[in-house]
Enzyme design. Structure first.
Site, PDB file in Angstrom:
ATOM      1  N   TYR A 153       0.832  -1.210   0.000  1.00  0.00           N
ATOM      2  CA  TYR A 153       0.000   0.000   0.000  1.00  0.00           C
ATOM      3  C   TYR A 153       0.863   1.255   0.000  1.00  0.00           C
ATOM      4  CZ  TYR A 153      -3.478   3.392   1.666  1.00  0.00           C
ATOM      5  OH  TYR A 153      -4.292   4.487   1.809  1.00  0.00           O
ATOM      6  N   LYS A 157       1.020   4.247  -2.800  1.00  0.00           N
ATOM      7  CA  LYS A 157       0.741   5.651  -2.492  1.00  0.00           C
ATOM      8  C   LYS A 157       1.928   6.552  -2.843  1.00  0.00           C
ATOM      9  CE  LYS A 157      -3.488   5.548  -0.952  1.00  0.00           C
ATOM     10  NZ  LYS A 157      -4.579   6.222  -1.695  1.00  0.00           N
TER      11      LYS A 157
END
Length: 336
Positions: A153, A157
């Site tokens: 993740y 990002k």
């Protein structure tokens, strides 16, 4: 925001996307709701209509570039154009890096990063010919600062951050009226912590302090109408993390290594298969809504976010107060 604007929200079936769709609807928008599931999308559409907006449901996997292009065309066919596109859809894995398989890491990257790329491309295809529109990238403090147990993740990002900066420069160079901006969020009370794939001993949770998704939604709606600004920070924890990472990143590495394994877990076993490969709100699933299980601790307001959204007015007020103070001082001196 002007009434009747056409807004596309990806990941609209739950969490921040669900709250954001409702917030736009309260301002009279026509909202296209994009996500994989069915139960959550249907409930989100009901939310939009009850809030005074018009809803269009489009089931799509954001990792499929052609499907995303088709979804955008479906929105234009229904509503005529696209004013705002909000990229928000994501998935994740809570686990040490060595316990994440290559296919799982690839899937997180395809949904969470490439989903934003494909969504942005689809939005620009319709915005650039009209020379107006705004793309809002829903980011995170983790776009700048990686933390343990969320390597896939965090990597996605970070990639969004770099992609968006590059795109922003290109749009500025071209002189177009189309804008892109990014909203960096803190830990939020959303259902994601019960639907992501989890290999930790305990149940996944956001790092405190926790904010309600409506705090994020207000920031996204504001950013959509003020797209000239490159990014917005939401929550005091986001500001503190990003500043600390810029000043003492090595110290922050050690602090997070010591604290963030426990800070991201609650007691109790994680139940459920996660939504990495299939939505949990499919035909045999359920609607998860906007809120997670942390209502008792979640904050519904952020003073930092308010100051961030109103910094220009605050600056003008301080300047005016300074000018008034100088005038009063000069007057008193003159009287003396």
């Amino acid at each position: 925001m002007r009434p009747g604007r056409v807004v596309v929200v990806t990941g609209a079936s739950g969490g921040v996307g669900r709250a954001t769709a409702r917030a736009f609807a309260e301002r009279g928008a026509r909202v296209a709701l994009l996500a994989r599931g069915s139960e959550g999308l249907a409930a989100a559409a009901d939310d939009v209509r009850r809030a005074g907006g018009e809803a269009l449901v489009v089931s799509v996997d954001m990792a499929d570039a052609k499907a995303v292009e088709d979804a955008a065309q479906q929105v234009v066919d229904a509503f005529g154009h696209i004013d705002v596109w909000v990229n928000n859809a994501f998935t994740g894995v809570f686990a040490p890096f060595t316990e994440i398989t290559p296919d799982e890491f690839r899937r997180v990257t395809e949904v969470t990063y490439l989903g934003y790329v494909f969504g942005t491309r689809a939005a620009l295809r319709h915005m650039l010919p009209r020379d107006r529109g705004t793309v809002v990238q829903v980011g995170s403090a983790l776009a700048y600062r990686g933390i343990p147990l969320q390597s896939a993740y965090c990597g996605a990002k970070h990639a969004i951050q770099g992609f968006n900066e590059s795109l922003r420069c290109e749009l500025l160079h071209s002189g177009t009226g189309v804008r892109t901006t990014m909203v960096q969020l803190p830990g939020l009370n959303t259902p994601q912590f019960d639907w992501v794939l989890n290999r930790m001993p305990g149940r996944a949770r956001p790092v405190a302090p926790v904010y309600q998704p409506e705090v994020a939604a207000r920031a996204v709606v504001h950013a959509a109408s003020h797209g000239r600004r490159r990014e917005y920070w939401v929550g005091g924890s986001t500001a503190a993390t990003l500043i600390a990472n810029a000043v003492v990143p090595g110290v922050l590495d050690r602090y997070l290594a010591r604290t963030n394994f426990e800070a991201q877990q609650d007691e109790g076993a994680h139940d459920g298969p996660g939504n990495l490969w299939a939505p949990l709100d499919g035909p045999h699933g359920r609607d998860f809504g906007a809120h997670g299980r942390f209502d008792s601790e979640a904050q519904s307001r952020s003073w930092q976010d308010w100051f961030s959204r109103n910094r220009n007015r605050l600056g003008m007020g301080l300047m005016a107060a300074g000018g008034l103070g100088a005038a009063v001082t000069a007057g008193l001196r003159g009287r003396g």
